[in-house]
Motif scaffolding. Structure first.
Motif, PDB file in Angstrom:
ATOM      1  N   ASP A  68     -34.329 -12.035  59.931  1.00 44.20           N
ATOM      2  CA  ASP A  68     -34.054 -13.676  59.188  1.00 44.20           C
ATOM      3  C   ASP A  68     -35.924 -14.019  59.952  1.00 44.20           C
ATOM      4  OD1 ASP A  68     -30.985 -13.949  59.505  1.00 44.20           O
ATOM      5  OD2 ASP A  68     -32.099 -14.971  62.066  1.00 44.20           O
TER       6      ASP A  68
ATOM      7  N   ARG B  12     -32.015 -18.122  58.452  1.00 41.98           N
ATOM      8  CA  ARG B  12     -31.135 -17.427  57.932  1.00 41.98           C
ATOM      9  C   ARG B  12     -31.811 -16.371  57.096  1.00 41.98           C
ATOM     10  NH1 ARG B  12     -30.594 -16.884  63.210  1.00 41.98           N
ATOM     11  NH2 ARG B  12     -28.336 -18.009  63.684  1.00 41.98           N
TER      12      ARG B  12
ATOM     13  N   ARG C 256     -32.279 -12.526  64.471  1.00 42.68           N
ATOM     14  CA  ARG C 256     -31.540 -11.424  64.006  1.00 42.68           C
ATOM     15  C   ARG C 256     -33.034 -10.810  62.998  1.00 42.68           C
ATOM     16  NH1 ARG C 256     -26.946 -13.263  59.998  1.00 42.68           N
ATOM     17  NH2 ARG C 256     -28.880 -14.215  59.595  1.00 42.68           N
TER      18      ARG C 256
END
Length: 224
Positions: A161, A174, A158
């Motif tokens: 991250d 994350r 993402r």
């Protein structure tokens, strides 16, 4: 639909700095053996090391227009990471774009396609991780997305991250877990330092790793 997002939530700089102190393997183990990108993605040079927030790119195979746009929009410290269909037969990135990255302060580039001009990339010192090295050029035709979730190396990455890469491989953390994973990585390194000292003092692997009961339960016998 083709789309560019420029405003993303990045992991805190202090957490990125904390994670950068640990190797990719340590981080992978510390977060429960999660986040390892495919071992097929390799650094152009084993001395290359990178840690920074992901600036994600979804690109068509053999096309680097979205990579070029990502370099334009990325911020200093970002790791531009490109999902391009695991296409090995194209060199989507080379010395010219590497110089553009360095001028912007980009921390590194990761792609699941090929790169070229590798000797110059090594000389420039920009960390670059790729699926292949290939001299074949690319086109600039197909639009994609910047800063959406991507799948690369078997992992979902993402925007924002943390990407950590070194000679051993690449791992994603994350952004909301970065501080905790850094803490766990430090604890793991402390434990491993203790194991090393135990071995140096003469203790055995079976003793240090508490293997005797495990091996007995599994029915292993020796001639001792």
């Amino acid at each position: 639909m083709p789309h560019i997002i420029t405003r993303i939530e990045r992991a805190a700089p202090a957490d990125v700095a904390a994670l950068s102190k640990f190797g990719s393997a340590t981080i992978h183990e510390a977060q429960g053996r999660l986040g390892a990108l495919s071992a097929r993605l390799k650094p152009v040079d084993r001395a290359m090391s990178v840690c920074g927030p992901a600036f994600t790119v979804q690109s068509a195979p053999r096309d680097n227009i979205m990579l070029q746009l990502a370099i334009h929009y990325a911020q200093p410290g970002d790791v531009v990471i490109v999902s391009a269909g695991e296409y090995e037969e194209a060199g989507c990135f080379g010395d010219v774009l590497a110089n553009a990255c360095l001028a912007k302060g980009i921390a590194g580039v990761v792609t699941d396609t090929g790169v070229r001009d590798t000797q110059e990339l090594i000389r420039l010192g920009l960390p670059v991780f790729s699926l292949s090295v290939c001299i074949k050029g690319t086109v600039k035709e197909t639009l994609g997305q910047i800063n959406g979730d991507i799948v690369i190396g078997g992992q979902v990455v993402r925007p924002g991250d943390v990407i950590r890469g070194d000679a051993d491989g690449l791992v994603v953390v994350r952004r909301e877990d970065a501080a905790e994973v850094a803490r766990k990585s430090a604890a793991r390194e402390a434990d491993e330092a203790g194991y090393i000292e135990a071995y140096k003092s003469g203790r055995t692997v079976i003793d240090v790793c508490n293997l005797e009961a495990v091996l007995k339960a599994k029915g292993l016998t020796t001639d001792l």
